[in-house]
Scaffold this active site. Structure first.
Site, PDB file in Angstrom:
ATOM      1  N   ASP A  41       0.869  -1.168   0.000  1.00 39.24           N
ATOM      2  CA  ASP A  41       0.000   0.000   0.000  1.00 39.24           C
ATOM      3  C   ASP A  41       0.910   1.223   0.000  1.00 39.24           C
ATOM      4  O   ASP A  41       2.108   1.127   0.296  1.00 39.24           O
ATOM      5  CB  ASP A  41      -0.924  -0.031   1.218  1.00 39.24           C
ATOM      6  CG  ASP A  41      -2.205   0.769   0.995  1.00 39.24           C
ATOM      7  OD1 ASP A  41      -2.214   1.657   0.118  1.00 39.24           O
ATOM      8  OD2 ASP A  41      -3.193   0.526   1.706  1.00 39.24           O
ATOM      9  N   TRP A  42       0.366   2.386  -0.297  1.00 42.04           N
ATOM     10  CA  TRP A  42       1.181   3.570  -0.542  1.00 42.04           C
ATOM     11  C   TRP A  42       1.832   4.043   0.777  1.00 42.04           C
ATOM     12  O   TRP A  42       1.163   4.561   1.655  1.00 42.04           O
ATOM     13  CB  TRP A  42       0.325   4.649  -1.165  1.00 42.04           C
ATOM     14  CG  TRP A  42       0.268   4.627  -2.666  1.00 42.04           C
ATOM     15  CD1 TRP A  42       0.438   5.707  -3.484  1.00 42.04           C
ATOM     16  CD2 TRP A  42       0.040   3.508  -3.540  1.00 42.04           C
ATOM     17  NE1 TRP A  42       0.330   5.319  -4.801  1.00 42.04           N
ATOM     18  CE2 TRP A  42       0.083   3.985  -4.869  1.00 42.04           C
ATOM     19  CE3 TRP A  42      -0.197   2.156  -3.330  1.00 42.04           C
ATOM     20  CZ2 TRP A  42      -0.089   3.158  -5.973  1.00 42.04           C
ATOM     21  CZ3 TRP A  42      -0.370   1.320  -4.426  1.00 42.04           C
ATOM     22  CH2 TRP A  42      -0.315   1.819  -5.719  1.00 42.04           C
TER      23      TRP A  42
END
Length: 960
Positions: free
Chosen positions: A353-354
């Site tokens: 995920d970012w």
């Protein structure tokens, strides 16, 4: 770690280590002060922006340039003091005596390429990867940085061998930040359809639009959060609070997406069940929350739908922000290497995920294959934990060449697997839209301050086609009729003449006034109207007007949103019906309103409840809802309207748009509330789909994908969001185990308001003639794990020359853009790298593994259950027969009362009969045995199969 030490699974406390990735030191320290110097306006357009939350007065100054908090030490001390009488005690407790130990290590990473279904793609990938330089390999695995491309994520290309940049884009219900796309109904609405064909069709249409916009990888679907907590902020992105339903919906969505050649990404792996404290510093704490889960619960609940996704051939898995058993999910080798890649046989690539990657070398060793967006511990600074750091790590031997080769090969193989080497379908160019500007012209890397030429970045390509038809059908079939006392469907002319005459008499008797003839309908509530428009708030992060979706990275720019009032205006026959609009949640106190409301024959009142991703707050909703009440005074509005509509004598219809369960106890049993519709989150066709149901054009067939209780306490301790941190590393113990949602209600004999799977129709159905047909004999363990059907690619393991990674002469770099290159001055220090504990202990392959989705025997049908369904009512409609399994008793093993193990949706004309078959697999019939570390079937006693139309309306049963 030896096998016998891992028998108890993820709760085994083996070392008492502090919470870094798999018990070894992170190669990059967290820099607490990095987040403290941003002004709010500097926050990037991000679904994981690191804005510190002002949840506690003691750290309110976090995130302000005034530096009222002097560095990290002051912050941490303040939090300690707030959390307990002695900060030192808290520090000691959570550093030395965590309630759960580390996840046991699992090394090395299993190589991709063992599945026959991927063999051809791996063969092609091996030829391409074998020609890549070190710099090109690192480029493919590392994102280029936030806003360093037109999509929300891009990796680097391997130009000389012909591998392009991949374009990654949110989200689960449409193409985020894009124009001329469809805003589909949210995942929770899809789950409420219980329609496998629609799940597939929505995924396919979504992918057609993604491909038309130039996207390679869709960041969806979402099956985590699973829905452990009914107030969880992002539950609406998934399909419901049951692993079987989530698994089917996720798998069908993936098949639909990937049928168009677009890579699907199943997310968030794993146990990302709440927004509070989901990632470091977002809430002012230096570490994310740790979800502490036992081995059996992890397998039977939270990992279950991910297994369905892998079985469906998903190209990518996104690991989550949170820790699992005090190890970050994107650096947890047990989860990524042991469960996902070995046990489940995942052949694609794991992306972060970012900014969920919290260390460099350790995440590579733990099984991460691609880091997004490329930036490391801070947003948009161009400093990556991989990129040139990964290049150095390979050259100094801390990341084996073998591991890097597997990382790259998995990504390239996924590209081939989806046919993206076909340039007629996937031109090797940027997307035809920009995530960062609506202007036609812009720059290709807006996150870089370096001078750049302007080019066309938005071509305004319309990819909607006829997808509004699918969106409308999903919204209609995802609408759940919860209550109907003979009122619905209504007529476009109001009531027929005999009913209208009866209504006139009631009005005259109760008010003493003559009814003037037209049927008078009142529509109430902000949720019925357009508000300021569907895109009024960035990322949809406010609740105003009618609610079409939740907020955050899972939301899109609506091309339009048909409000309920707009559709009702068009649908009612104005020659027969007089429509009155009160598009406010304010009490009905104005004298002119009172006179009008007293004369109404029917009232339709709208209310809603919203939530979203935790990087933004609206009102008192900080991602997760603070309660299960309707918002903006919705409950008060319903009670007020019911008490005053037609002098308190007219019929009332309640329509709810919501991200999840809402409490209805204040009003659901009021005598003149004759119908209740739960329309979930219907997307752009909201009003049209609702009108289809209200007027009977579509017979309601939605069923609840979760339980609606009578109080939040009904969901048990495990159903409560942790709103206040209980440590510097917040600990969330999943002590309820298998018992969430209806399983908890059943175990504790709690009467819900509306049970899981519930939904009414305008017709009636009967189920009969249940038959059980064994296909295979019972046996405790699945067949032995098969030998690999294919061999992973093999490459030379010699550490390459530094020359392969040097910045090319004359190359002009963009500032903050992440490149893999080194300069001649960069020194490479070699020596004995301190690999993590257990790295040299080769783990035996899991008996539950062997192919995509796990051991093939787990997916074999062992018993068939058939049932006849008949429409014995007056109109055509769709029925959803549901099968629930009850395990035989087994000493020492606790089983839920029943679990969902089959469903189908069947359309029947009046009097029509069809047979529905449920094929139960070995996995469906098994439980996870933590000692065997395998799925075990109960061979003594009899399984019970119960079939009905909800989890508590089970009219048929059979034994095996």
């Amino acid at each position: 770690m030896a096998r016998d030490e891992t028998k108890k699974g993820l709760l085994q406390d083996t070392e008492g280590r502090p919470p870094d990735s798999d018990g070894h030191e992170s190669d990059s320290d967290l820099e607490a002060t990095d987040y403290l110097d941003r002004e709010p306006a500097d926050q990037p357009r991000s679904f994981s922006a690191p804005t510190p939350r002002k949840q506690w007065w003691i750290i309110r100054c976090l995130g302000r340039r005034s530096r009222c908090c002097i560095g990290t030490l002051a912050v941490v001390i303040a939090v300690f003091i707030f959390l307990s009488a002695g900060g030192a005690f808290v520090f000691k407790k959570y550093q030395e005596e965590p309630p759960y130990g580390q996840s046991p290590p699992w090394y090395p990473t299993p190589k991709g390429g063992i599945a026959q279904s991927w063999a051809a793609s791996y063969e092609k990938a091996a030829k391409l990867v074998g020609k890549m330089t070190l710099a090109e390999k690192v480029n493919v695995t590392t994102g280029t940085g936030w806003q360093m491309g037109l999509a929300v994520g891009t990796n680097g290309p391997a130009v000389h061998v012909g591998f392009p940049q991949l374009q990654l884009q949110d989200g689960p219900l449409g193409i985020r930040f894009a124009d001329n796309i469809t805003a589909f109904p949210a995942g929770i609405t899809v789950g409420a359809t219980w329609n496998r064909q629609l799940m597939f069709a929505r995924g396919k249409a979504h992918a057609i639009e993604a491909r038309g916009k130039g996207i390679n990888v869709l960041l969806g679907p979402c099956v985590g959060p699973l829905g452990r907590m009914p107030a969880g902020g992002r539950n609406w992105e998934g399909f419901g609070a049951d692993p079987y339903l989530q698994g089917v919906a996720g798998a069908e969505t993936i098949r639909g997406i990937q049928s168009e050649g677009v890579m699907a990404t199943i997310k968030h792996f794993i146990a990302n069940e709440q927004e509070h404290f989901r990632q470091p510093w977002e809430w002012g704490l230096p570490h994310a929350i740790s979800a502490n889960i036992d081995d059996r619960t992890l397998h039977e609940l939270y990992a279950w739908p991910f297994a369905d996704a892998v079985k469906a051939g998903v190209a990518s898995v996104m690991c989550s922000y949170n820790m699992v058993n005090n190890s970050y999910a994107c650096g947890n080798s047990k989860l990524l290497n042991g469960i996902l890649k070995d046990e489940l046989g995942f052949q694609g690539f794991v992306m972060s995920d970012w900014l969920a990657q919290r260390s460099g070398v350790s995440t590579a060793l733990a099984g991460l294959d691609m880091t997004m967006p490329g930036d490391g511990l801070r947003w948009a600074n161009g400093e990556s934990l991989w990129g040139p750091q990964l290049t150095k790590a390979v050259l100094n031997g801390s990341v084996p060449v073998d591991r890097l080769n597997d990382m790259v090969t998995r990504i390239v193989a996924a590209w081939y697997q989806l046919g993206q080497d076909d340039e007629t379908k996937f031109p090797r160019q940027p997307p035809n839209f920009s995530s960062w500007t609506d202007d036609r012209l812009g720059v290709l890397a807006p996150g870089s301050p370096s001078p750049q030429d302007e080019v066309v970045v938005n071509e305004f390509v319309d990819v909607q086609a006829n997808h509004s038809i699918i969106a409308r059908e999903v919204a209609a079939q995802g609408t759940v009729l919860l209550k109907n006392e003979g009122l619905l469907p209504i007529s476009r002319q109001g009531l027929d003449e005999s009913k209208l005459e009866a209504r006139r008499r009631v009005v005259e008797q109760s008010t003493g006034k003559r009814h003037d003839g037209k049927f008078k309908v009142g529509v109430f509530g902000e949720d019925a109207g357009p508000g300021h428009g569907p895109n009024y708030c960035k990322d949809r992060a406010c609740n105003q007007g009618t609610l079409g979706s939740g907020w955050g990275s899972g939301a899109v720019e609506f091309p339009y949103l048909v409000s309920p009032i707009e559709a009702l205006r068009k649908q009612f026959d104005s020659s027969k019906v007089e429509l009155h609009e009160f598009l406010t949640n304010k009490p009905l106190i104005a004298s002119n309103d009172k006179a009008t409301v007293d004369d109404l024959d029917l009232c339709i009142v709208f209310a809603n409840a919203d939530s979203g991703e935790g990087f933004v707050k609206w009102d008192d909703v900080s991602g997760d809802r603070p309660n299960l009440a309707l918002q903006s005074g919705g409950d008060d509005l319903i009670v007020d309207v019911a008490s005053k509509c037609g002098g308190g004598n007219a019929d009332v219809i309640v329509v709810i748009h919501a991200v999840g369960p809402v409490l209805m106890e204040r009003w659901v049993e009021l005598p003149n509330i004759k119908a209740v519709l739960l329309a979930n989150l219907p997307g752009q066709e909201s009003g049209n789909a609702l009108a289809d149901v209200l007027f009977g054009d579509s017979n309601p067939s939605g069923h609840l994908p979760y339980t609606i209780g009578k109080s939040l306490a009904d969901y048990g301790p495990g159903g409560q969001v942790l709103y206040t941190p209980n440590g510097v590393v917040p600990q969330q113990t999943f002590s309820e185990g298998l018992y969430i949602d209806y399983r908890y209600f059943d175990k504790h004999s709690i009467e819900p308001r509306f049970e899981f799977g519930f939904g009414l129709s305008y017709t009636t159905f009967t189920l009969s003639n249940l038959r059980v047909t064994p296909r295979k004999n019972k046996s405790a363990l699945p067949a032995p794990r098969p030998s690999p059907a294919a061999e992973p690619p093999s490459y030379p393991t010699t550490i390459p020359s530094k020359d392969e990674a040097l910045l090319p002469a004359g190359f002009r770099k963009l500032d903050k853009y992440i490149y893999p290159y080194l300069s001649p001055e960069d020194e490479i220090e070699t020596g004995a790298y301190p690999y993590p504990d257990g790295y040299d202990t080769v783990q035996p392959p899991s008996g539950a593994g062997g192919d995509e989705g796990g051991n093939p025997d787990l997916w074999a049908i062992y018993v068939d259950v058939a049932v006849d369904v008949k429409n014995d009512g007056p109109v055509a409609g769709a029925v959803v027969p549901q099968l629930y399994l009850e395990y035989p008793a087994k000493e020492g093993v606790d089983f839920p009362v029943r679990v969902l193990r089959g469903f189908d949706k069947v359309y029947l004309n009046p009097g029509e009969i069809k047979t529905v078959h449920f094929g139960l697999t070995r996995r469906d019939l098994s439980y996870w045995d933590v000692m065997e570390q395998n799925w075990v079937m109960v061979t003594e006693g009899q399984y019970t199969f119960r079939v009905g139309q909800s989890s508590r309306d089970l009219v048929l049963d059979g034994k095996w």
